[in-house]
Structures are given as C-alpha cells and as structure tokens.
Design an enzyme around this catalytic site. Structure first.
Site, PDB file in Angstrom:
ATOM      1  N   HIS A  44       1.263  89.814  56.786  1.00  0.00           N
ATOM      2  CA  HIS A  44       0.874  90.340  55.538  1.00  0.00           C
ATOM      3  C   HIS A  44      -0.167  89.315  55.120  1.00  0.00           C
ATOM      4  CE1 HIS A  44       3.787  93.218  55.001  1.00  0.00           C
ATOM      5  NE2 HIS A  44       4.552  92.590  55.485  1.00  0.00           N
TER       6      HIS A  44
ATOM      7  N   TRP B 272      26.763  48.700  46.334  1.00  0.00           N
ATOM      8  CA  TRP B 272      25.799  49.800  46.046  1.00  0.00           C
ATOM      9  C   TRP B 272      27.194  50.934  45.455  1.00  0.00           C
ATOM     10  CZ3 TRP B 272      25.512  55.201  48.046  1.00  0.00           C
ATOM     11  CH2 TRP B 272      24.286  55.719  47.642  1.00  0.00           C
TER      12      TRP B 272
ATOM     13  N   LYS C 235       8.181  67.856  55.888  1.00  0.00           N
ATOM     14  CA  LYS C 235       8.463  66.650  56.562  1.00  0.00           C
ATOM     15  C   LYS C 235       7.132  66.432  57.206  1.00  0.00           C
ATOM     16  CE  LYS C 235      10.948  65.174  54.977  1.00  0.00           C
ATOM     17  NZ  LYS C 235      12.038  65.132  54.007  1.00  0.00           N
TER      18      LYS C 235
ATOM     19  N   ASN D  24      32.910  47.080  52.395  1.00  0.00           N
ATOM     20  CA  ASN D  24      31.783  48.370  52.321  1.00  0.00           C
ATOM     21  C   ASN D  24      32.727  49.238  53.082  1.00  0.00           C
ATOM     22  OD1 ASN D  24      29.497  49.771  53.027  1.00  0.00           O
ATOM     23  ND2 ASN D  24      29.002  48.503  54.449  1.00  0.00           N
ATOM     24  N   GLY D  25      32.178  50.456  52.233  1.00  0.00           N
ATOM     25  CA  GLY D  25      33.236  51.992  52.671  1.00  0.00           C
ATOM     26  C   GLY D  25      33.632  52.550  51.719  1.00  0.00           C
TER      27      GLY D  25
ATOM     28  N   ARG E 281      19.238  47.132  51.887  1.00  0.00           N
ATOM     29  CA  ARG E 281      20.385  48.018  52.086  1.00  0.00           C
ATOM     30  C   ARG E 281      20.642  49.141  50.527  1.00  0.00           C
ATOM     31  NH1 ARG E 281      24.003  47.020  56.353  1.00  0.00           N
ATOM     32  NH2 ARG E 281      25.773  47.698  55.135  1.00  0.00           N
TER      33      ARG E 281
ATOM     34  N   GLU F 220       4.035  65.591  55.001  1.00  0.00           N
ATOM     35  CA  GLU F 220       4.129  64.385  54.135  1.00  0.00           C
ATOM     36  C   GLU F 220       3.771  63.221  55.001  1.00  0.00           C
ATOM     37  OE1 GLU F 220       7.361  63.376  51.661  1.00  0.00           O
ATOM     38  OE2 GLU F 220       8.967  64.307  53.019  1.00  0.00           O
TER      39      GLU F 220
ATOM     40  N   GLU G  96      11.621  72.924  54.906  1.00  0.00           N
ATOM     41  CA  GLU G  96      11.810  71.523  54.955  1.00  0.00           C
ATOM     42  C   GLU G  96      11.188  70.996  56.084  1.00  0.00           C
ATOM     43  OE1 GLU G  96      12.445  69.248  53.194  1.00  0.00           O
ATOM     44  OE2 GLU G  96      13.208  67.471  54.455  1.00  0.00           O
TER      45      GLU G  96
ATOM     46  N   LYS H 261       8.954  56.909  46.590  1.00  0.00           N
ATOM     47  CA  LYS H 261      10.268  57.314  46.981  1.00  0.00           C
ATOM     48  C   LYS H 261      10.984  58.215  45.537  1.00  0.00           C
ATOM     49  CE  LYS H 261      13.853  57.637  49.304  1.00  0.00           C
ATOM     50  NZ  LYS H 261      13.740  58.758  50.012  1.00  0.00           N
TER      51      LYS H 261
ATOM     52  N   CYS I  28      26.513  49.006  50.524  1.00  0.00           N
ATOM     53  CA  CYS I  28      27.018  47.552  50.145  1.00  0.00           C
ATOM     54  C   CYS I  28      26.828  46.754  51.418  1.00  0.00           C
ATOM     55  CB  CYS I  28      28.672  47.537  50.046  1.00  0.00           C
ATOM     56  SG  CYS I  28      29.341  48.565  48.772  1.00  0.00           S
TER      57      CYS I  28
HETATM   58  O1  M6R Z   1      15.167  61.778  44.550  1.00  0.00           O
HETATM   59  P1  M6R Z   1      14.823  63.360  44.509  1.00  0.00           P
HETATM   60  O2  M6R Z   1      15.750  64.158  45.821  1.00  0.00           O
HETATM   61  O3  M6R Z   1      15.089  63.999  43.352  1.00  0.00           O
HETATM   62  O4  M6R Z   1      13.508  63.709  44.869  1.00  0.00           O
HETATM   63  C1  M6R Z   1      12.928  64.926  45.075  1.00  0.00           C
HETATM   64  C2  M6R Z   1      11.404  64.889  45.847  1.00  0.00           C
HETATM   65  O5  M6R Z   1      10.554  64.010  45.345  1.00  0.00           O
HETATM   66  C3  M6R Z   1      11.779  64.372  47.286  1.00  0.00           C
HETATM   67  O6  M6R Z   1      12.760  64.997  48.016  1.00  0.00           O
HETATM   68  C4  M6R Z   1      10.665  64.321  47.870  1.00  0.00           C
HETATM   69  O7  M6R Z   1      10.082  65.605  48.453  1.00  0.00           O
HETATM   70  C5  M6R Z   1      10.609  63.692  49.117  1.00  0.00           C
HETATM   71  N1  M6R Z   1       9.360  62.771  49.495  1.00  0.00           N
HETATM   72  C6  M6R Z   1      10.671  64.483  50.639  1.00  0.00           C
HETATM   73  O8  M6R Z   1      10.723  63.578  51.719  1.00  0.00           O
END
Ligand code: M6R
Length: 609
Positions: free
Chosen positions: A505, A74, A486, A100-101, A27, A489, A482, A604, A2
C-alpha cells in the site's frame, strides 16, 4: 542488582569494603551497608541512597576492625530504606548476612520463625536468613550455614559472619554470582571481579551449590554437604573497565547475555510447576475484579510500548478481553474512554518515564485500576500504581533496552495466563502446555546466544546499508517494530517496521536491489500469507533475511539467508526472536564505530515530556 563484598585480613576492613562497593556501583543500587567485627562485637552501618551517604557516616564514626561484609542493595522485597538495606542481623546481633538474589520461600520461613519469637524489622526476604541462622546454630557457623541454606528456595549469593567466630567469613553461591579473591594474609568476597581487583588478581569462581570459608590465611571451598572442592585459581588479565562489564565489550552485550537469567528470575516463584499454575501473589486483584474487567489499556513508550503490543495480543488471545495499546504521550491527551471496569497497564523499565507516569495519573483520575510492569522497586510508577508486577531483570545500563524488554514479555505471559485462569477462558490443558513452553524459554535463549558469530557477519554486511525494513504479521509485526527500533537507535541506520500485508500500500516503492528486508515468519497460522509478502519483496530484488522457527517455514526459495529460533508455541515466539534482532543491532552499531551503550541524542531515562 545487589552487590556483595567481604574482607578478612589485616587492613582496615571498612576502607576495603567501601572500595569494593564503589567498584560494584555499575550494577545499580539504592542503598548500602557494612558490618564489621569490632572490639564491641558485630557492628552494622547502613543507609539509603548513594554510597557517599554511608561513606560520610563511616567517616564520622568509623567501624574499626579487620574483617567485615558489605552490600549495595537494589531493592526487590521492600522499598529502598535504611532498615531494608543490608547487612541484616538476628535479634541478638550475632549473625550478619548480605544477600543477592531472591529467597522465594521467605514468607513461609518468616511465619515459622515469628512463631518461635523472632522479631522482624524489615520487609526483606534476606532478613529471614539471619534469624534462621540464629535458630539453627549448633556450635559451628559452617555447619549452620549448610543447614540453613538447604531450607531456602530461590536464587542467592550470600556472605555471612558470626560474632563468636570472628576469624572467618562464609560465602555461598546458589544461582547468583559470587567470586572469592585470594591474597597474601587476606582474602575477599565479591559479587563480581571488579570488587577485588585493586587487591588481587587470583580468583576462585564459585559454582552453584558451592560455599567458601575464608580466614586470613586461607580459603576452603566445599559443597553444601561439607565435601572439599579443589579448584585452580583463575588469574584475571583484564583491566577494571572490562571487568565491570563482566568481560563483555559493552553493557548492551552483557545485558543481552543476561536474558536467560532475567527470564528465570522474572518467572521465579511465580510458577507452581506441580499444579501448572501461575502465582502472582503480589497482585491484590481478586477473581471477581478480574472477571468484571471489560477492557484493558496498555500504555508505555518506546521499547516498553513494543512489549505492550505483544502483551495486547497475548492478553486478548488468552482472555478475550478487548485490549488497546497506546503510546503514553498520545494516551494522556486523547481523553481515553475509561471506567472502573478498565484495567490500565503501564509498562516502564525505569518507572520514571514522564509520559508514562502522566498517563498513569490520568488513568487513575478517570477511576481505572492501574497495574504497573516495571523493573525498578521504589520508582515513581511502582509507588503510584495500584498493582505492581516487577520484572526481575536487574539494572539495565545500556540505553538500548534488551533484557528489560524481554522480561516485560515474560511478565505479560505470566499476567495473561493468570487472568485467563481466573476467567476460565482457556482450557486447562492449553494453559499447562503454555506454562511448560514458558519454562523452556531461558535455555532456548542460551541456545540462541550461540548464534552470535553468524549474526555478527550478517550485521557487518547490513552496516553498510542506509536503510533496512522489518516485516511481520501478528506477533511478528510487534517483534519487528522492536527489532527496527533497536537497529535505528544504536546503528543510526534508517529502519522501518511494517505489517507485512501493508507494504504493497505504499512502502513497496522503496524496495529495490539489495535493500535488506528482515522478514519474521514464526507465526504458523499466518505463514502462507507471510511467504507471499516475502516473495513480493524478493521479486524487487531485496536482500531477505528470514527469521523462522525450527521445523517451521521453509523460505528456501524466497530468502537469501535464514536464522532459526528454537521451536516454541507461536504466542511465545517474540521472547526468542528478540535475541537475534538485538544481536543484529548490536553488531551493526559496532561495525559502524558507534558508541553502543550511549547512542547519540538519547537518554536512559526520559523524565521530561
Ligand atoms: O524506562 P522506560 O521503559 O519507561 O523507557 C521507555 C523508553 O524510553 C525506552 O524503552 C527507550 O525506547 C529505549 N531507548 C529503547 O531501547
């Protein structure tokens, strides 16, 4: 998350409020509203949707006045809707509040106030405050706010106005950010500096437990007992776009630094510290349903899938229920074996990912109960699941997920502990130890963030490489996956994660002099085996960066460099090892001159199959 604005001065307040709210749009929000002192008293306008909706309503019937408060919501408690939007008022339209909170004890307060005849119209936690103020009013708004705030538990930033004291606004900060802008003959409230930057660069930053009383000609700062506070003005010398990122260069870096708060918020109100108990009141799953579960499937995409891999180990080890995890795009087409004793957990930051949503529908079609872990109230996943466990990470803007991922881990810990308690599958002492360790995570993340400069230098060295490998065993393998995603990407460096025992292997063929291998070695039961795997790559002249727990593995003779995470229970280690891996990816991307927040080819929210 928020956004709050407030204005008192000589200008038309609705314009200043709308302008401030626009500066807080970054935000994330789903509805907006303003309250203004007009010649008719206190008038409120609010609307679900983009600010443009509110703006057009105000254009056709303006609220004329020179003091008011505004809000972008939000959604947390209650779906996005006109009535749940802020400002909230009491039944007599005397008090107006934006917040907010999260007010954790709102249900208790709501019951007490309802019993006294207060009528509630929204599903929000915030509305209790406007009724509470009306209930407690003793002739002074400032005193009444102090009394009311002392009854609240949780995190909040507030702006309050009272119809019979129209020459002042009151603002309070308790664990949610709030600033005061100081002008000439006018003063401002903002959740964040950008909200006021068009009007003033002179700012008071409120600390937790502080309040501000704003009139046209001055700002008084005090604690919640009314003791005056004197503070130097902070003069902002940043530009607006930097300010939106809270002084950070990128949203990703800001979001990495928001993780202590995201952890605290996600745990907030869900741990009974005295009783060492997890309270997931939002779930309708009864003890007999939990005891009857035969298997769990965890389904998600990308980073959320990696959170699910951690979740799988956490739930299996705590409950001994068999858990499978799947990538949603595979799950939906593989005719999974599901029955009414299967719990399907879908994980999605956005709650809108097409494959995850399709998997959810498929699971429901087969009769499973679906529990969603998501960050967005009102999202499709949240609406369609039978049960929802929200992560309170706040909006995530950078494409690369950081705080949403780590908050999903917190959600899995809470869920795993809750299921275990309901099934009596873990000894009370062990549960208590885990709950205690869980609560320490936010400050341990704060500690880890101090390592950013060292990680930056390492990342700059990695940035020149064309390929990086991540290895780990058990939970470290899930965390490695993960870390690898990161890095690739946002830096565009080729990177792979392997179960450390699997290297020999095939993939070991790719290890040659100088190839960076990031070896996670936090799982103490697996250390001996892990050290052997590290030695295998070291023997091929790899450059090894070890990630270990303080007081844990000694990699002196097999790693070139070591990063330490604070000591925690091995089950919780992924919630800490994520931080250096995120920083490594961030700084590698930066060193390569990439667009960190908007990596090429990615979006996103992936709403197509
Ligand atoms: O909104 P979601 O968590 O469902 O999104 C899933 C993936 O598209 C998302 O985690 C994607 O892998 C990100 N770019 C990772 O940083």
């Amino acid at each position: 998350m928020c956004g709050i604005v407030g204005y008192i001065g000589a200008r038309n307040s609705q314009d200043v409020l709308l302008d401030g709210l626009k500066k807080l749009e970054y935000r994330g929000y789903d509805s907006a509203g303003v309250a203004v002192f007009t010649s008719n008293g206190l008038e409120v306008k609010k609307a679900k949707g983009r600010l443009a909706v509110l703006e057009s309503q105000l254009a056709s019937s303006p609220l004329i006045g020179t003091a008011g408060i505004g809000h972008t919501r939000w959604a947390t408690h209650g779906k996005p809707s006109d009535v749940n939007s802020h400002p909230h008022t009491d039944n007599g339209m005397r008090f107006s509040v934006v917040h907010n909170g999260i007010i954790e004890n709102y249900l208790t307060l709501k019951e007490e106030l309802s019993a006294k005849g207060h009528r509630f119209v929204s599903e929000t936690d915030t509305e209790v405050l406007s009724h509470l103020l009306a209930d407690l009013y003793d002739g002074s708004l400032v005193r009444t706010v102090q009394k009311a705030v002392k009854k609240l538990k949780g995190a909040f930033a507030l702006a309050v106005m009272y119809v019979h004291e129209p020459d002042q606004l009151v603002a309070v900060r308790q664990a949610s950010p709030l600033i005061i802008g100081v002008g000439q003959g006018e003063n401002f409230i903002g959740s964040d500096i950008p909200a006021v930057l068009n009007y003033t660069r002179d700012i008071y930053i409120l600390n937790d437990g502080e309040m501000a009383v704003l009139t046209r000609n001055g700002v008084e700062l005090m604690d919640l007992d009314g003791n005056n506070i004197s503070r130097e003005l902070f003069v902002v010398d940043w530009d607006l776009s930097t300010a939106e990122k809270g002084g950070f260069d990128h949203f990703m870096l800001k979001e990495i630094h928001e993780q202590p708060k995201a952890y605290r918020d996600t745990m907030g109100g869900r741990i009974d510290v005295q009783a060492n108990k997890i309270i997931l009141d939002e779930l309708n799953l009864k003890q007999e349903d939990i005891r009857a579960l035969e298997k769990i499937h965890i389904v998600a995409c990308g980073t959320a899938y990696h959170a699910g891999l951690v979740g799988r180990s956490v739930i299996e080890s705590l409950t001994r229920i068999p858990v499978e995890s799947d990538v949603a795009s595979e799950y939906r087409y593989r005719s999974p074996i599901i029955n009414e004793r299967t719990l399907v957990i879908v994980v999605s930051q956005s709650g809108e990912t097409a494959d995850t949503l399709a998997a959810l529908r498929e699971a429901k079609r087969y009769g499973a109960k679906v529990l969603a872990i998501t960050n967005v109230v009102g999202s499709s996943v949240a609406r369609e699941a039978d049960e929802v466990l929200f992560t309170w990470a706040g909006p995530e803007i950078a494409v690369a997920s950081t705080k949403a991922y780590s908050s999903q881990l917190i959600a899995f810990y809470l869920l795993g502990l809750h299921l275990a308690a309901q099934r009596d599958s873990v000894k009370a002492g062990d549960l208590a130890e885990l709950i205690h360790a869980l609560q320490k995570l936010p400050e341990q993340v704060e500690e880890l963030l101090q390592q950013a400069p060292a990680i930056k230098s390492l990342a700059e060295a990695f940035a020149a490489r064309s390929s990086v490998f991540f290895i780990g065993r058990g939970l470290d393998y899930a965390a490695a996956m993960e870390g690898s995603l990161k890095l690739k990407e946002i830096s565009y460096i080729h990177s792979e994660a392997y179960a450390a025992g699997e290297l020999k292997h095939g993939t070991l063929a790719l290890i040659e002099q100088g190839v960076p291998v990031i070896a996670l070695a936090t799982q103490e039961e697996l250390l001996e085996k892990m050290i052997s795997n590290i030695k295998e790559v070291k023997a091929r002249d790899a450059f090894v960066l070890g990630i270990v727990m303080e007081g844990g593995a000694d990699l002196a003779d097999c790693a070139d460099q070591v990063l330490k995470i604070p000591r925690t229970m091995p089950l919780l280690a992924p919630a800490l090892s994520a931080i250096p891996l995120q920083l490594l990816a961030y700084y590698a991307s930066l060193a390569r001159g990439n667009d960190v927040d908007k990596p090429r080819n990615l979006a996103k929210s992936v709403t197509v199959e």
